[in-house]
Design an enzyme around this catalytic site. Structure first.
Site, mmCIF file in Angstrom:
data_model
loop_
_atom_site.group_PDB
_atom_site.id
_atom_site.type_symbol
_atom_site.label_atom_id
_atom_site.label_comp_id
_atom_site.label_asym_id
_atom_site.label_seq_id
_atom_site.Cartn_x
_atom_site.Cartn_y
_atom_site.Cartn_z
ATOM 1 N N ARG A 188 1.019 -0.762 0.345
ATOM 2 C CA ARG A 188 0.147 0.615 -0.471
ATOM 3 C C ARG A 188 0.757 0.838 -0.099
ATOM 4 N NH1 ARG A 188 -2.784 -1.082 6.048
ATOM 5 N NH2 ARG A 188 -0.935 -0.976 7.295
ATOM 6 N N THR A 190 3.153 4.055 0.728
ATOM 7 C CA THR A 190 4.164 3.827 1.552
ATOM 8 C C THR A 190 4.906 5.345 1.865
ATOM 9 O OG1 THR A 190 6.210 3.855 0.013
ATOM 10 C CG2 THR A 190 5.269 1.509 1.467
ATOM 11 N N TRP A 201 13.117 3.318 -11.209
ATOM 12 C CA TRP A 201 11.919 2.444 -12.491
ATOM 13 C C TRP A 201 12.684 3.343 -13.618
ATOM 14 C CZ3 TRP A 201 8.528 0.017 -12.280
ATOM 15 C CH2 TRP A 201 7.323 0.180 -10.970
ATOM 16 N N CYS A 385 12.957 1.183 0.238
ATOM 17 C CA CYS A 385 12.198 1.249 1.058
ATOM 18 C C CYS A 385 11.261 -0.600 1.011
ATOM 19 C CB CYS A 385 10.560 2.312 0.212
ATOM 20 S SG CYS A 385 9.036 1.219 0.756
ATOM 21 N N CYS A 388 8.108 -1.611 -0.250
ATOM 22 C CA CYS A 388 8.338 -1.775 -2.034
ATOM 23 C C CYS A 388 9.025 -2.900 -2.324
ATOM 24 C CB CYS A 388 8.716 0.019 -2.343
ATOM 25 S SG CYS A 388 7.319 1.189 -1.032
#
Ligand SMILES: Cc1cc2nc3c(=O)[nH]c(=O)nc-3n(C[C@H](O)[C@H](O)[C@H](O)COP(=O)(O)OP(=O)(O)OC[C@H]3O[C@@H](n4cnc5c(N)ncnc54)[C@H](O)[C@@H]3O)c2cc1C
Ligand SMILES: *[C@@H]1O[C@H](CO)[C@@H](O)[C@H](O)[C@H]1NC(C)=O
Ligand SMILES: *[C@@H]1O[C@H](CO)[C@@H](O)[C@H](O)[C@H]1NC(C)=O
Ligand SMILES: *[C@@H]1O[C@H](CO)[C@@H](O)[C@H](O)[C@H]1NC(C)=O
Length: 460
Positions: A188, A190, A201, A385, A388
């Site tokens: 969810r 974060t 990315w 994270c 994640c």
């Protein structure tokens, strides 16, 4: 769609985009209400919506509560292999040590995680006011609690797995890997963002995807209308990654931290959908028109994994889903069979046989495809994270398992179900973590498609 049939491909793409825009205006629907066929596949968006939301999603939801799928073994401590961690401030452990490098003990530099012996509660309470890249670091808290009974069970599972001749090397056999209870640590919002997230990315898109020349723009890594310059395999690769990205970002919007910013103490937080966040991330206005295409890619990756499950069904139907609790294991087997029957009944599966022919060039392309994808799984070690990273690893491993099922050739003979017993079963054995990640990854995609429907309703 056939390779080389670019004009047809282009017109379908353009048609799809137009119909999506057209309907936004005419019907006052959500921009996320997509219409038409899914690129590279022959089935319709609304067919997938209905099939998923009514038939697949409820089954997966209960299946993923089972012990076999609930505990995932993963190494979250491996350092990023590609760049040194200048993003330490985005990570929670840097808040235990202080952020400036001169204050980090010499021996720990270059290592991602200083080993701090303080218990978790002490560790996390200290760093609430740090002024680093991400603000709400408690959101990233990874609860590693696993009851003693379950720990004992896991030793038993491992002994069982070892006895069944595993032969691959994954995180699962890694000395540093630990079990994580996925139900305690849902994917969810974060707050992970900024440079560290973008770097991950960016390197996934810019370094690891095949790209059309001069396609980079500040608004998107690849402009969708340039995709027709790629060959089918390359488009499939890009769409899968983009679909995964769309799924992750849909989740964080659907399970967002609601409230007025002071409720960050654990336990006091309220979670729910954030329509504004969703709009910002996916509406054509804020994404240079790309948002609906990204959502379309979500449907695409869903179909890829759906097809992999259908293809591996004869194998998965015979899996024991061993946890040592006979009646529970039996329930799991039945629930998986039931799910697989639904999946097999889907009429319009992604057709992977159009990809990678037998030419020398195609074989080389397949190799590259695999290398690039493996690299993406390694880039997950650069996600700053923990939560994640956990879900990023799980989902890329799940997609990797799907690609292995579709393209390694080993599973091709499985389609003929009679041959399974006569073949060496070991040949296409999947490890526990591959099965767990595949089903959970598919569960995430299923959940995203389901949540899109919620957003559509909120917009009305
Ligand atoms: C592996 C991984 C897992 C993550 N997990 C979580 C999580 O569980 N919870 C959480 O809150 N955050 C998570 N994040 C962070 C989240 O994905 C975003 O990076 C962050 O919220 C910042 O969003 P952004 O708006 O800056 O755009 P980003 O999502 O960071 O995207 C960067 C750029 O990519 C392009 N882009 C966006 N979506 C797509 C797409 N679908 N296809 C193609 N191009 C696209 C856009 O041009 C955008 O500007 C994760 C990040 C990574 C790398
Ligand atoms: C972690 O999960 C366990 C089991 O649900 C719970 O008892 C504990 O309070 C959780 N820890 C935190 C810090 O939330
Ligand atoms: C793997 O990814 C890293 C980081 O993005 C990059 O430097 C490297 O060249 C990539 N290797 C391959 C084989 O793609
Ligand atoms: C699989 O097995 C079932 C039942 O034995 C049989 O009816 C079916 O034809 C088989 N399918 C294939 C592809 O062999």
């Amino acid at each position: 769609m056939l390779m080389g049939n670019l004009s047809v491909f282009l017109s379908v793409l353009v048609f799809n985009q137009c119909s999506a825009y057209f309907n936004v205006e005419k019907r006052q629907d959500c921009f996320c209400q997509l219409y038409g066929t899914i690129d590279e596949c022959s089935c319709n968006i609304d067919t997938v919506d209905h099939f998923n939301n009514v038939r697949v999603y409820p089954r997966l939801k209960s299946l993923l509560l089972k012990d076999y799928f609930r505990f995932y073994k993963v190494n979250l401590k491996r350092p990023c292999p590609f760049w040194s961690d200048d993003s330490k401030c985005a990570m929670k452990d840097c808040h235990v040590q202080t952020c400036p490098p001169e204050e980090i003990p010499e021996g720990l530099k270059g290592q991602r995680r200083p080993s701090v012996s303080a218990g978790p509660s002490q560790k996390y309470s200290k760093r609430t006011n740090e002024d680093c890249e991400t603000h709400h670091n408690d959101l990233d808290y990874l609860n590693k609690t696993i009851s003693e009974k379950v720990q004992k069970d896991m030793q038993m599972w491992e002994a069982y797995d070892d006895a069944t001749d595993n032969f691959c090397v994954l995180d699962e056999n890694d000395q540093e890997a630990e079990y994580v209870d996925l139900l305690l640590n849902p994917e969810r919002y974060t707050g992970y963002s900024g440079e560290s997230a973008h770097r991950v990315w960016t390197s996934i898109y810019l370094e690891n995807c095949f790209r059309p020349k001069k396609s980079f723009s500040f608004n998107s890594y690849i402009q969708s209308h340039k995709l027709n310059e790629l060959c089918l395999e390359e488009r499939v690769f890009y769409r899968s990654v983009s679909g995964l990205h769309a799924s992750i970002n849909t989740h964080l919007c659907a399970d967002y931290l609601l409230g007025n910013g002071n409720g960050f103490a654990l336990g006091k937080t309220k979670w729910g959908p954030n329509l504004e966040e969703f709009r910002r991330r996916f509406s054509p206005e804020t994404t240079n028109g790309e948002g609906p295409n990204w959502l379309r890619n979500l449907y695409f990756i869903y179909l890829v994994e759906l097809r992999a499950l259908a293809k591996a069904a004869p194998y998965l139907e015979r899996e024991e889903f061993y946890t040592g609790d006979e009646s529970n294991d039996w329930d799991t087997q039945m629930a998986v069979k039931d799910l697989l029957n639904v999946i097999k009944s889907f009429g319009d599966h992604f057709d992977e046989t159009t990809m990678f022919g037998d030419t020398e060039q195609a074989v080389k392309l397949k190799q590259e495809f695999r290398q690039h994808f493996r690299n993406i799984t390694r880039i997950m070690d650069c996600v700053g994270c923990d939560k994640c990273r956990l879900w990023g690893k799980l989902q890329t491993n799940g997609l990797g398992t799907a690609l292995k099922i579709l393209f390694s050739g080993k599973f091709d003979r499985l389609i003929d179900n009679r041959s399974l017993d006569s073949l060496n079963k070991k040949e296409f054995q999947l490890q526990r973590s591959e099965i767990v990640s595949l089903i959970n990854a598919f569960g995430r995609l299923s959940n995203s498609i389901y949540k899109l429907d919620d957003f559509r309703q909120m917009m009305r």
